[in-house]
Design a protein around this motif. Structure first.
Motif, PDB file in Angstrom:
ATOM      1  N   THR A   1       1.240  -1.553   0.059  1.00  0.00           N
ATOM      2  CA  THR A   1       0.135   0.322   0.115  1.00  0.00           C
ATOM      3  C   THR A   1       0.828   1.698   0.345  1.00  0.00           C
ATOM      4  O   THR A   1       2.125   1.350   0.573  1.00  0.00           O
ATOM      5  CB  THR A   1      -1.295  -0.054   1.246  1.00  0.00           C
ATOM      6  OG1 THR A   1      -0.193  -0.389   2.565  1.00  0.00           O
ATOM      7  CG2 THR A   1      -1.896  -1.805   1.320  1.00  0.00           C
ATOM      8  N   PRO A   2       0.025   2.061  -0.242  1.00  0.00           N
ATOM      9  CA  PRO A   2       1.355   3.465  -0.901  1.00  0.00           C
ATOM     10  C   PRO A   2       1.907   4.259   0.434  1.00  0.00           C
ATOM     11  O   PRO A   2       1.230   3.819   1.931  1.00  0.00           O
ATOM     12  CB  PRO A   2       0.170   4.459  -1.162  1.00  0.00           C
ATOM     13  CG  PRO A   2      -0.650   4.370  -1.841  1.00  0.00           C
ATOM     14  CD  PRO A   2      -0.924   2.300  -0.748  1.00  0.00           C
TER      15      PRO A   2
ATOM     16  N   THR B   1       0.704   8.582   1.730  1.00  0.00           N
ATOM     17  CA  THR B   1      -0.715   9.209   1.344  1.00  0.00           C
ATOM     18  C   THR B   1      -1.283  10.493   2.113  1.00  0.00           C
ATOM     19  O   THR B   1      -0.237  11.859   2.018  1.00  0.00           O
ATOM     20  CB  THR B   1      -0.615   7.716   2.125  1.00  0.00           C
ATOM     21  OG1 THR B   1      -2.863   7.845   1.899  1.00  0.00           O
ATOM     22  CG2 THR B   1      -0.240   7.765   3.306  1.00  0.00           C
TER      23      THR B   1
ATOM     24  N   SER C   1      -4.252  10.818   8.155  1.00  0.00           N
ATOM     25  CA  SER C   1      -4.445   9.921   9.236  1.00  0.00           C
ATOM     26  C   SER C   1      -5.693   9.277  10.002  1.00  0.00           C
ATOM     27  O   SER C   1      -5.457  10.034  10.797  1.00  0.00           O
ATOM     28  CB  SER C   1      -3.525   8.189   9.173  1.00  0.00           C
ATOM     29  OG  SER C   1      -4.002   7.208  10.107  1.00  0.00           O
TER      30      SER C   1
ATOM     31  N   TYR D   1       1.881  15.506   2.076  1.00  0.00           N
ATOM     32  CA  TYR D   1       1.454  14.365   2.033  1.00  0.00           C
ATOM     33  C   TYR D   1       1.458  14.218   3.261  1.00  0.00           C
ATOM     34  O   TYR D   1       2.340  14.166   4.510  1.00  0.00           O
ATOM     35  CB  TYR D   1       2.185  13.157   1.160  1.00  0.00           C
ATOM     36  CG  TYR D   1       2.121  13.331  -0.322  1.00  0.00           C
ATOM     37  CD1 TYR D   1       1.006  12.648  -1.221  1.00  0.00           C
ATOM     38  CD2 TYR D   1       2.535  14.302  -0.363  1.00  0.00           C
ATOM     39  CE1 TYR D   1       0.836  13.406  -2.994  1.00  0.00           C
ATOM     40  CE2 TYR D   1       3.114  14.450  -2.553  1.00  0.00           C
ATOM     41  CZ  TYR D   1       2.265  13.937  -3.258  1.00  0.00           C
ATOM     42  OH  TYR D   1       2.492  14.346  -4.404  1.00  0.00           O
TER      43      TYR D   1
ATOM     44  N   PRO E   1       2.431   7.298   5.817  1.00  0.00           N
ATOM     45  CA  PRO E   1       1.470   6.359   6.417  1.00  0.00           C
ATOM     46  C   PRO E   1       0.819   5.744   8.495  1.00  0.00           C
ATOM     47  O   PRO E   1       2.063   4.983   8.948  1.00  0.00           O
ATOM     48  CB  PRO E   1       0.615   4.560   6.010  1.00  0.00           C
ATOM     49  CG  PRO E   1       2.242   4.663   5.360  1.00  0.00           C
ATOM     50  CD  PRO E   1       2.323   6.399   5.194  1.00  0.00           C
TER      51      PRO E   1
ATOM     52  N   PHE F   1      -6.780   1.677   3.203  1.00  0.00           N
ATOM     53  CA  PHE F   1      -6.275   0.787   2.418  1.00  0.00           C
ATOM     54  C   PHE F   1      -6.154  -0.383   2.287  1.00  0.00           C
ATOM     55  O   PHE F   1      -7.114  -1.122   1.634  1.00  0.00           O
ATOM     56  CB  PHE F   1      -4.496   0.946   2.022  1.00  0.00           C
ATOM     57  CG  PHE F   1      -4.351   2.908   1.353  1.00  0.00           C
ATOM     58  CD1 PHE F   1      -4.738   3.075   0.148  1.00  0.00           C
ATOM     59  CD2 PHE F   1      -3.805   3.621   2.412  1.00  0.00           C
ATOM     60  CE1 PHE F   1      -4.259   4.602  -0.581  1.00  0.00           C
ATOM     61  CE2 PHE F   1      -2.849   4.354   1.769  1.00  0.00           C
ATOM     62  CZ  PHE F   1      -3.453   4.857   0.017  1.00  0.00           C
TER      63      PHE F   1
END
Length: 587
Positions: free
Chosen positions: A166-167, A170, A173, A192, A195, A201
């Motif tokens: 997953t990225p 992102t 969160s 950005y 995470p 995700f």
């Protein structure tokens, strides 16, 4: 065979005697025996003793070269004499008589010893981490980490999970901790976030018809350091499953954890299925939701026993909302008075007014509390606690949260003092049935854990029950008092999500602004799903019997979230800041 070695430094045995070999490695130790130089040559695989005679051409060079220099030797494998055999290492029956020696890279004076533990300061070890990693114990920890990850990956794959990345760059969160922000050059003024976990995700992957997902996921949280938490980044075995209930998740991951802990330790591991303990029971019995079940002591509530008891201090506190917790200290009645006094001082040092106690010896209750209690109340305490002759009973009287917190500390302290901790085992348990909501410091309702957990009872519970009585399908897995991960059955229904957020004081607009992507995705057919994410660092820390995560991470930061080796964080150049549209305001 390569230019530098025919064998590694951990494989030569008596089977290689009289063979010509080439070895390369670091000088681990060097001993001068007057015309004979003994070198312990070390590489990734082990250590081999090499003997250098003063007659070889460049003896003076090797005699003066420092420890941790990298050398290459050529010579013949010989059997050691019986009295010099080292049974502690695989190569202990042989030595190599050096016929040719080359210094591949001479070392400067090393800042601390590698072959022995010299109690070097942690900051020095982190600054020269590449040297620190040569030390046997920490080197083995990193190899252990690699093997644990390899096994986890194999077991998850064998269980039908698909590894999906997953990225890393992102959006912010919903996990709750501080994000690390990354400025965007192409979108000046926007950022950005790294995470905190792949939470969103992996849920979207379930919506995307991937049935069983996992990854060894890097996670980033801008949190203060602790012994069991790295500042900045950590790794977890992140997984999610569709069409499952809570027990399905437990049944899937328990055998994998059991296999890993059995494979990489000689300790006993809890039998399957792991113990399930409700949050309420855990807080009552252990004073924490991270109980170490190797500790046999349990906390008892004896509040009712002190009502109208004659013990005015506790009576007064109870009338003001306090509770009384008690812990039995078995076979401690014969301890000297000084032991009880030290515990009293320890309690005061930890913010309590003291640690009251009753000693039950010769079938008689003794001590200041016993002397001030009505006989009926004393009988109640003895009956409720099950106190036996030779035991002592310690009391904590405080408001509930404080009493639970300190009772947990006292339980651990008494276990340590009385040497009661069970050794040689990994004791697992699930903590289940967490409350969905709680009151914050201002007395306002909020989510107690993950806001995306499914409330037990669904919409009916949200509509009809007191929010503080609603439980969530939220769970933690704990091993030897260490929380390995939190997990949950997710709330996959938009209408239930709206209602849960409404109860916690969030409007539909706020929900959609913060988590609109997830809310919208759930309107296109979302399966029931759930998962968890055991921490890799904490698993390895337990297996390696380390107390600090920095001992099982290759390149950790210090307590101030600094990389002393590379000098991070550091300042960005003016040109770089200009490209990003960032102006640093001087304070």
């Amino acid at each position: 065979m390569t230019k530098y070695r025919s064998n590694n430094c951990g494989e030569l045995t008596s089977n290689h005697i009289n063979q010509d070999v080439k070895l390369s490695g670091w000088i681990n130790k060097k001993r001068d025996h007057g015309g004979l130089l003994f070198i312990d040559l070390r590489d990734h695989y082990g250590v081999t003793q090499c003997v250098v005679d003063s007659k070889i051409n460049n003896y003076d060079v090797i005699e003066s070269v420092k420890l941790e220099s990298v050398i290459k030797i050529e010579g013949k494998v010989l059997k050691r004499s019986d009295e010099t055999i080292n049974k502690a290492i695989k190569t202990g029956e042989i030595e190599v008589s050096v016929e040719k020696l080359e210094v591949l890279n001479a070392s400067k004076q090393i800042p601390f010893q590698v072959s022995i533990d010299d109690d070097s300061p942690e900051d020095l070890r982190l600054k020269y981490r590449y040297i620190d990693l040569r030390r046997k114990k920490i080197h083995e920890n990193i190899i252990l980490r690699s093997n644990v990850i390899k096994t986890l990956r194999e077991e998850m794959t064998n269980a039908g999970f698909n590894e999906i990345q997953t990225p890393i760059l992102t959006a912010s969160s919903p996990e709750g901790a501080r994000d690390f922000l990354v400025p965007s050059r192409l979108n000046n003024g926007k950022f950005y976030a790294l995470p905190q976990a792949p939470q969103i995700f992996k849920q979207l992957l379930m919506v995307s018809n991937f049935d069983k997902y996992f990854q060894i996921a890097p996670c980033f949280r801008d949190e203060d350091a602790r012994a069991d938490r790295s500042p900045g980044e950590f790794y977890q075995l992140d997984f999610e499953m569709s069409f499952v209930e809570q027990e399905d998740i437990f049944n899937e991951i328990e055998p994998i954890l059991e296999k890993v802990f059995k494979k990489f330790s000689g300790k006993r591991v809890s039998k399957l299925p792991f113990n399930r303990i409700t949050y309420k029971e855990s807080m009552s019995k252990y004073g924490t939701d991270k109980p170490d079940l190797r500790n046999p002591l349990e906390i008892i509530d004896v509040t009712q026993c002190f009502l109208n008891s004659g013990f005015k201090i506790f009576e007064s506190n109870i009338s003001n909302g306090s509770v009384v917790k008690a812990i039995i200290a078995p076979k401690s009645a014969d301890k000297p008075r000084g032991w009880f006094d030290k515990l009293n001082k320890w309690a005061r040092d930890n913010g309590q007014k003291g640690l009251g106690y009753i000693i039950f010896d010769d079938n008689e209750a003794k001590g200041p509390i016993a002397g001030n209690l009505n006989s009926e109340n004393l009988k109640k305490i003895l009956n409720v606690s099950g106190l036996e002759n030779g035991d002592s009973l310690f009391f904590i009287c405080d408001q509930l949260k404080n009493a639970q917190k300190f009772s947990s500390l006292a339980r651990n302290k008494l276990c340590e003092d009385l040497s009661l901790l069970k050794t040689g085992s990994f004791e697992f348990c699930w903590i289940i049935d967490y409350p969905m909501f709680e009151l914050d410091e201002r007395g306002k309702l909020d989510f107690s854990h993950n806001p995306f957990s499914m409330p037990q009872g669904g919409m009916e519970a949200l509509n009809n029950n007191n929010p503080l009585d609603i439980l969530a399908y939220q769970f933690d897995i704990v091993c030897n008092g260490v929380e390995l991960s939190s997990g949950a059955i997710r709330n996959h229904k938009p209408e239930i999500m709206l209602k849960a957020f409404e109860i916690a004081g969030y409007s539909e607009k706020e929900l959609k602004e913060r988590f609109g992507f997830l809310f919208e995705a759930f309107q296109y057919g979302a399966p029931p799903h759930g998962g968890s994410a055991p921490g890799i660092d904490r698993i390895v820390m337990l297996l390696a019997a380390e107390d600090n995560l920095r001992e099982v991470v290759a390149f950790p930061m210090n307590q101030q979230a600094e990389d002393l080796m590379l000098g991070a964080p550091n300042k960005a150049s003016e040109n770089h800041l200009k490209e990003l549209g960032i102006l640093i305001k001087k304070s």
